[in-house]
Design an enzyme around this catalytic site. Structure first.
Site, PDB file in Angstrom:
ATOM      1  N   ASN A 173       0.842  -1.198   0.000  1.00 18.72           N
ATOM      2  CA  ASN A 173       0.000   0.000   0.000  1.00 18.72           C
ATOM      3  C   ASN A 173       0.874   1.244   0.000  1.00 18.72           C
ATOM      4  O   ASN A 173       2.101   1.160  -0.024  1.00 18.72           O
ATOM      5  CB  ASN A 173      -0.963  -0.016   1.192  1.00 18.72           C
ATOM      6  CG  ASN A 173      -0.243  -0.125   2.516  1.00 18.72           C
ATOM      7  OD1 ASN A 173       0.506   0.760   2.911  1.00 18.72           O
ATOM      8  ND2 ASN A 173      -0.459  -1.246   3.216  1.00 18.72           N
ATOM      9  N   ASP A 242      -4.850  -6.160   4.454  1.00 21.36           N
ATOM     10  CA  ASP A 242      -6.005  -6.947   4.899  1.00 21.36           C
ATOM     11  C   ASP A 242      -6.035  -8.328   4.249  1.00 21.36           C
ATOM     12  O   ASP A 242      -6.679  -9.244   4.765  1.00 21.36           O
ATOM     13  CB  ASP A 242      -7.306  -6.209   4.577  1.00 21.36           C
ATOM     14  CG  ASP A 242      -7.465  -4.936   5.384  1.00 21.36           C
ATOM     15  OD1 ASP A 242      -7.080  -4.939   6.567  1.00 21.36           O
ATOM     16  OD2 ASP A 242      -7.943  -3.934   4.827  1.00 21.36           O
ATOM     17  N   LYS A 306     -12.105  -2.941  18.680  1.00 20.20           N
ATOM     18  CA  LYS A 306     -10.739  -3.425  18.884  1.00 20.20           C
ATOM     19  C   LYS A 306     -10.205  -3.118  20.281  1.00 20.20           C
ATOM     20  O   LYS A 306      -9.027  -3.322  20.557  1.00 20.20           O
ATOM     21  CB  LYS A 306      -9.826  -2.863  17.797  1.00 20.20           C
ATOM     22  CG  LYS A 306     -10.372  -3.264  16.414  1.00 20.20           C
ATOM     23  CD  LYS A 306      -9.420  -3.103  15.289  1.00 20.20           C
ATOM     24  CE  LYS A 306     -10.094  -3.604  13.997  1.00 20.20           C
ATOM     25  NZ  LYS A 306      -9.253  -3.429  12.802  1.00 20.20           N
TER      26      LYS A 306
END
Length: 373
Positions: A173, A242, A306
């Site tokens: 990325n 991911d 989270k």
């Protein structure tokens, strides 16, 4: 310490009389036979300030050229380095100089930006050395900074992960790691014992930061979880993939007619969620939410799901606050508070993020100002 050209303006004797210290001008003049002068000075320094810094010296520093005492000390020191440019306005705006300044910024050098005014050449514009009083004030603030994180163990992740597909291809990325590096340097300045987990080959962090090199999301997971229990604060600033290939091909995957599914992927383990589910009672866990829409809404969901103590949200669709740039505009969210920061350099943003974490953990608030421009 003076370059040869600097001695054309002021003699070394003048500085020696004023400072009552040796003035170094030549790499090959060794006043102490038992020691190498430029190495001794590089190790001795707590802070290196180069002022004024010409376009020539800036270019040498960026290129790693060590052809005089000053540039040799720069390459040998592990101390923070500040550079205060001074030059003609057109020289300061020249693409070559801009490239060198950007390179030094990536290397972790901080700049005390020049002010606008009448220059020695008669021009009026940006390029005038910042006032000496302001430079000294910045130095005083640096040494007055309280070691609020002394004794704290901090782990930070930064940059992208690299998911190999075959010997040619990989999935990654746009993250540069700059925000994570700034957080690591700020934590070190506040006295913390800092560990950085990153895939970036030459991260722009202080040499005293412990760097753990990784590439894939799986390697980052392993590196982080192996150390997490011993950490007081963890900041998850990395942009972790991911998805990763189901399997790695040792040979290049060839194109085949009619084959539209040559690559198959699976979900990676959510590192931040794993940390949240296994967080020790007194550990502080901070995550980033890089969003392109509904920024605050999505960040708050991450905070809850989270089990974070703080989430730092930013809009990556903006050209001045996304990946790869030197500025950021973030929103700090905790279960009970919200604070919007203005557009700042990532160094300044790191300062305020740590201030928020310190407030969150009931550590004395840092009263030191960020480096003034």
């Amino acid at each position: 310490m003076m370059t040869e050209n600097a001695t054309q303006f002021v003699t070394p004797l003048t500085f020696q009389v004023m400072s009552h210290h040796t003035v170094y001008t030549d790499t090959f003049i060794e006043p102490k036979p038992e020691k190498i002068a430029h190495i001794e000075l590089a190790d001795w320094a707590d802070l290196v300030v180069i002022a004024p810094a010409t376009a020539n010296t800036i270019s040498k520093l960026a290129a790693g050229i060590a052809d005089n005492m000053l540039t040799s000390v720069y390459l040998a020191t592990a101390a923070p380095v500040w550079v205060a440019p001074a030059m003609n306005v057109h020289m300061y705006q020249h693409p070559a100089v801009k490239r060198q300044i950007a390179q030094l910024s990536d290397d972790g050098v901080r700049f005390i930006e020049p002010s606008e005014g009448l220059l020695a050449c008669g021009y009026v514009g940006k390029g005038r050395l910042e006032e000496p009083e302001q430079i000294v004030a910045n130095i005083n603030r640096f040494f007055a900074r309280k070691q609020q994180l002394a004794g704290k163990r901090v782990l930070i992740t930064a940059g992208p992960t690299v998911e190999a597909i075959d010997p040619v291809r990989f999935l990654t990325n746009r993250s540069s790691g700059k925000m994570g590096f700034a957080l690591a340097n700020e934590a070190l300045a506040l006295g913390a014992d800092v560990t950085l987990v990153t895939s970036v080959k030459q991260p722009a962090v202080d040499a005293r930061v412990t760097v753990v090199p990784i590439e894939s999301a799986a390697e980052m997971l392993s590196a982080v979880t192996a150390r997490s229990a011993a950490m007081d604060i963890i900041i998850k600033a990395a942009a972790v993939a991911d998805y990763t290939p189901v399997s790695y091909s040792a040979q290049k995957i060839k194109k085949a007619a009619g084959d539209d599914s040559a690559f198959t992927f699976k979900r990676t383990v959510d590192i931040l969620k794993t940390l949240g589910e296994n967080k020790p009672a007194k550990q502080v866990l901070v995550g980033f939410a890089a969003e392109s829409q509904r920024v605050e809404e999505n960040a708050r969901k991450k905070l809850v799901t989270k089990k974070l103590d703080m989430v730092i949200a930013n809009d990556i669709s903006r050209g001045d606050a996304g990946f790869g740039v030197d500025t950021n505009e973030v929103l700090l969210i905790t279960p009970t508070t919200k604070r919007q920061l203005p557009l700042l350099s990532k160094t300044e943003t790191a300062h305020f993020i740590w201030q928020g974490i310190i407030e969150l953990t009931a550590i004395e608030v840092n009263e030191c100002q960020v480096l003034q421009k």
